[in-house]
Design a protein around this motif. Structure first.
Motif, PDB file in Angstrom:
ATOM      1  N   ASN A 210      -2.435 -22.248  13.311  1.00  0.00           N
ATOM      2  CA  ASN A 210      -1.871 -21.424  12.232  1.00  0.00           C
ATOM      3  C   ASN A 210      -2.573 -20.081  12.115  1.00  0.00           C
ATOM      4  O   ASN A 210      -1.931 -19.049  11.915  1.00  0.00           O
ATOM      5  N   ALA A 211      -3.887 -20.103  12.252  1.00  0.00           N
ATOM      6  CA  ALA A 211      -4.639 -18.834  12.162  1.00  0.00           C
ATOM      7  C   ALA A 211      -4.206 -17.904  13.297  1.00  0.00           C
ATOM      8  O   ALA A 211      -3.951 -16.710  13.088  1.00  0.00           O
ATOM      9  N   ALA A 212      -4.074 -18.458  14.500  1.00  0.00           N
ATOM     10  CA  ALA A 212      -3.701 -17.634  15.653  1.00  0.00           C
ATOM     11  C   ALA A 212      -2.264 -17.116  15.514  1.00  0.00           C
ATOM     12  O   ALA A 212      -1.982 -15.954  15.825  1.00  0.00           O
ATOM     13  N   LEU A 213      -1.376 -17.984  14.988  1.00  0.00           N
ATOM     14  CA  LEU A 213       0.038 -17.591  14.809  1.00  0.00           C
ATOM     15  C   LEU A 213       0.154 -16.362  13.916  1.00  0.00           C
ATOM     16  O   LEU A 213       1.040 -15.543  14.074  1.00  0.00           O
ATOM     17  N   PHE A 214      -0.737 -16.280  12.942  1.00  0.00           N
ATOM     18  CA  PHE A 214      -0.686 -15.164  12.017  1.00  0.00           C
ATOM     19  C   PHE A 214      -1.597 -14.020  12.452  1.00  0.00           C
ATOM     20  O   PHE A 214      -1.965 -13.157  11.664  1.00  0.00           O
ATOM     21  N   GLY A 215      -1.981 -14.055  13.739  1.00  0.00           N
ATOM     22  CA  GLY A 215      -2.699 -12.921  14.307  1.00  0.00           C
ATOM     23  C   GLY A 215      -4.165 -12.852  13.924  1.00  0.00           C
ATOM     24  O   GLY A 215      -4.787 -11.796  14.018  1.00  0.00           O
ATOM     25  N   ARG A 216      -4.724 -13.988  13.444  1.00  0.00           N
ATOM     26  CA  ARG A 216      -6.124 -13.976  13.064  1.00  0.00           C
ATOM     27  C   ARG A 216      -6.840 -15.179  13.659  1.00  0.00           C
ATOM     28  O   ARG A 216      -7.147 -16.144  12.949  1.00  0.00           O
ATOM     29  N   PRO A 217      -7.057 -15.156  14.971  1.00  0.00           N
ATOM     30  CA  PRO A 217      -7.701 -16.312  15.592  1.00  0.00           C
ATOM     31  C   PRO A 217      -9.019 -16.654  14.892  1.00  0.00           C
ATOM     32  O   PRO A 217      -9.751 -15.744  14.492  1.00  0.00           O
ATOM     33  N   ALA A 218      -9.268 -17.944  14.737  1.00  0.00           N
ATOM     34  CA  ALA A 218     -10.494 -18.368  14.045  1.00  0.00           C
ATOM     35  C   ALA A 218     -11.302 -19.246  14.979  1.00  0.00           C
ATOM     36  O   ALA A 218     -10.736 -20.039  15.732  1.00  0.00           O
ATOM     37  N   ASP A 219     -12.640 -19.102  14.924  1.00  0.00           N
ATOM     38  CA  ASP A 219     -13.446 -19.923  15.824  1.00  0.00           C
ATOM     39  C   ASP A 219     -13.587 -21.340  15.254  1.00  0.00           C
ATOM     40  O   ASP A 219     -13.317 -21.592  14.077  1.00  0.00           O
ATOM     41  N   GLU A 220     -14.015 -22.247  16.149  1.00  0.00           N
ATOM     42  CA  GLU A 220     -14.051 -23.654  15.749  1.00  0.00           C
ATOM     43  C   GLU A 220     -15.003 -23.892  14.574  1.00  0.00           C
ATOM     44  O   GLU A 220     -14.682 -24.638  13.643  1.00  0.00           O
ATOM     45  N   GLY A 221     -16.163 -23.205  14.616  1.00  0.00           N
ATOM     46  CA  GLY A 221     -17.144 -23.393  13.541  1.00  0.00           C
ATOM     47  C   GLY A 221     -16.557 -22.984  12.191  1.00  0.00           C
ATOM     48  O   GLY A 221     -16.725 -23.681  11.182  1.00  0.00           O
ATOM     49  N   GLY A 222     -15.845 -21.852  12.183  1.00  0.00           N
ATOM     50  CA  GLY A 222     -15.236 -21.365  10.941  1.00  0.00           C
ATOM     51  C   GLY A 222     -14.183 -22.339  10.431  1.00  0.00           C
ATOM     52  O   GLY A 222     -14.064 -22.579   9.217  1.00  0.00           O
ATOM     53  N   CYS A 223     -13.429 -22.929  11.357  1.00  0.00           N
ATOM     54  CA  CYS A 223     -12.386 -23.879  10.956  1.00  0.00           C
ATOM     55  C   CYS A 223     -13.006 -25.164  10.397  1.00  0.00           C
ATOM     56  O   CYS A 223     -12.538 -25.716   9.402  1.00  0.00           O
TER      57      CYS A 223
ATOM     58  N   ARG B  17       0.847  -1.208   0.000  1.00  0.00           N
ATOM     59  CA  ARG B  17       0.000   0.000   0.000  1.00  0.00           C
ATOM     60  C   ARG B  17       0.877   1.252   0.000  1.00  0.00           C
ATOM     61  O   ARG B  17       0.586   2.237   0.676  1.00  0.00           O
ATOM     62  N   GLY B  18       2.028   1.160  -0.693  1.00  0.00           N
ATOM     63  CA  GLY B  18       2.896   2.318  -0.877  1.00  0.00           C
ATOM     64  C   GLY B  18       3.861   2.589   0.260  1.00  0.00           C
ATOM     65  O   GLY B  18       4.619   3.552   0.213  1.00  0.00           O
ATOM     66  N   ARG B  19       3.873   1.711   1.280  1.00  0.00           N
ATOM     67  CA  ARG B  19       4.792   1.946   2.409  1.00  0.00           C
ATOM     68  C   ARG B  19       5.743   0.760   2.600  1.00  0.00           C
ATOM     69  O   ARG B  19       5.335  -0.393   2.427  1.00  0.00           O
ATOM     70  N   PRO B  20       7.002   1.023   2.939  1.00  0.00           N
ATOM     71  CA  PRO B  20       7.950  -0.080   3.108  1.00  0.00           C
ATOM     72  C   PRO B  20       7.471  -1.077   4.160  1.00  0.00           C
ATOM     73  O   PRO B  20       7.031  -0.669   5.243  1.00  0.00           O
ATOM     74  N   ILE B  21       7.569  -2.366   3.860  1.00  0.00           N
ATOM     75  CA  ILE B  21       7.030  -3.364   4.790  1.00  0.00           C
ATOM     76  C   ILE B  21       7.793  -3.383   6.109  1.00  0.00           C
ATOM     77  O   ILE B  21       7.252  -3.749   7.129  1.00  0.00           O
ATOM     78  N   ARG B  22       9.085  -2.978   6.075  1.00  0.00           N
ATOM     79  CA  ARG B  22       9.828  -3.004   7.357  1.00  0.00           C
ATOM     80  C   ARG B  22       9.284  -1.949   8.316  1.00  0.00           C
ATOM     81  O   ARG B  22       9.413  -2.075   9.521  1.00  0.00           O
ATOM     82  N   GLU B  23       8.638  -0.896   7.798  1.00  0.00           N
ATOM     83  CA  GLU B  23       8.003   0.100   8.679  1.00  0.00           C
ATOM     84  C   GLU B  23       6.654  -0.401   9.176  1.00  0.00           C
ATOM     85  O   GLU B  23       6.219  -0.074  10.263  1.00  0.00           O
ATOM     86  N   LEU B  24       5.982  -1.219   8.356  1.00  0.00           N
ATOM     87  CA  LEU B  24       4.624  -1.656   8.707  1.00  0.00           C
ATOM     88  C   LEU B  24       4.627  -2.796   9.723  1.00  0.00           C
ATOM     89  O   LEU B  24       3.687  -2.922  10.516  1.00  0.00           O
ATOM     90  N   GLY B  25       5.666  -3.625   9.698  1.00  0.00           N
ATOM     91  CA  GLY B  25       5.809  -4.712  10.676  1.00  0.00           C
ATOM     92  C   GLY B  25       4.562  -5.576  10.780  1.00  0.00           C
ATOM     93  O   GLY B  25       4.079  -6.133   9.797  1.00  0.00           O
ATOM     94  N   GLY B  26       4.022  -5.670  11.995  1.00  0.00           N
ATOM     95  CA  GLY B  26       2.882  -6.551  12.257  1.00  0.00           C
ATOM     96  C   GLY B  26       1.633  -6.153  11.470  1.00  0.00           C
ATOM     97  O   GLY B  26       0.811  -7.011  11.144  1.00  0.00           O
ATOM     98  N   ASP B  27       1.484  -4.874  11.162  1.00  0.00           N
ATOM     99  CA  ASP B  27       0.313  -4.447  10.375  1.00  0.00           C
ATOM    100  C   ASP B  27       0.346  -5.098   8.998  1.00  0.00           C
ATOM    101  O   ASP B  27      -0.686  -5.433   8.423  1.00  0.00           O
TER     102      ASP B  27
END
Ligand SMILES: Nc1ncnc2c1ncn2[C@@H]1O[C@H](COP(=O)(O)OP(=O)(O)OP(=O)(O)O)[C@@H](O)[C@H]1O
Length: 231
Positions: free
Chosen positions: A110-123, A73-83
């Motif tokens: 895996n979902a949680a590791l990448f910062g996007r916890p998923a509920d059991e139903g969704g999984c 999105r036009g910004r260096p990824i090293r500045e964006l980090g976790g975002d």
């Protein structure tokens, strides 16, 4: 900052600018530039050892390029980090599954590791969509190779949208119906404004208006690569 003060995000856009990569003693590429905008499906190709997987690791931020930069999105990824990491989904060719965990546990971890916890139903629904209904509680070690791949790819079916997909050889070991389903999923991702960067040695039958192929070998020392751009 409250919600009303937050600036709207710029449209998805991945830019590689003058990227160089050296592995061991060998320079894989230099001056590699690429731009992928919303709706792009980029197939990286090049001979074995050209540096496709390495380039994907650079794009994810797991590996620093020797020079050049990656922007999101036009910004260096090293500045964006976790975002930035929260906006990408990387599925490497090793699948990233823990053999002793069940399909369901792997997906949730895996979902949680990448910062996007998923509920059991969704999984459960995601596993159903990759054809693994009934295998939810099976440990990954008891799956076939194609089922391993499917269990890893289930992350693409979790409901929360992630704009940037980075997929290393996603079709490997999938049967024709699996390939077909994945192609349609990638096309739908593109249609909704997402970006996919992938490698595959096989012709896939993907058809998306933003599809283009990018020859990584063209940027090897002594070759004159051409920047690819999808607008
Ligand atoms: N950790 C590392 N240390 C040193 N060299 C490495 C490392 N990882 C990869 N390489 C080298 O970098 C080069 C590019 O590897 P990479 O896996 O990116 O190629 P690729 O284009 O994905 O190949 P393939 O089509 O065979 O999957 C290879 O020569 C490889 O030996």
């Amino acid at each position: 900052m409250n919600r009303q003060e937050q600036k709207p995000l710029a449209a998805p856009q991945l830019t590689l600018r003058g990227v160089a990569c050296v592995r061991g003693e060998r320079c894989l590429y230099r001056g590699l530039s690429l731009e992928a905008r919303a709706g792009a499906v980029v197939r990286l190709f090049g001979e074995n050892g050209a540096g496709k997987t390495t380039l994907m690791r650079i794009i994810t931020g797991l590996l620093e390029p020797e020079s050049g930069e990656v922007l999101w999105r036009g910004r260096p990824i090293r500045e964006l980090g976790g975002d930035y990491r929260a906006e990408l989904l990387y599925i490497g060719h090793m699948n990233g599954l823990k053999e002793e965990l069940s399909c369901l546990e792997n997906l949730r971890v895996n979902a949680a590791l990448f910062g996007r916890p998923a509920d059991e139903g969704g999984c459960r629904e995601a596993l159903r969509r990759v054809g693994l209904a009934g295998y939810e509680d099976e440990p990954a070690r008891s799956l076939s190779q194609g089922q391993h791949r499917r269990a890893a790819l289930a992350r693409l079916y979790l409901s929360e949208p992630v704009p940037l997909w980075i997929l290393d050889e996603p079709f490997t070991a999938l049967d024709p119906r699996g390939v077909e389903a994945l192609c349609r999923l990638i096309e739908a991702h593109a249609a909704s404004g997402g970006i996919t960067v992938m490698t595959t040695h096989q012709a896939s039958g993907l058809s998306a208006p933003g599809y283009f192929e990018f020859d990584v070998s063209a940027f090897a020392p002594g070759r004159k690569g051409r920047e690819a751009r999808h607008a």
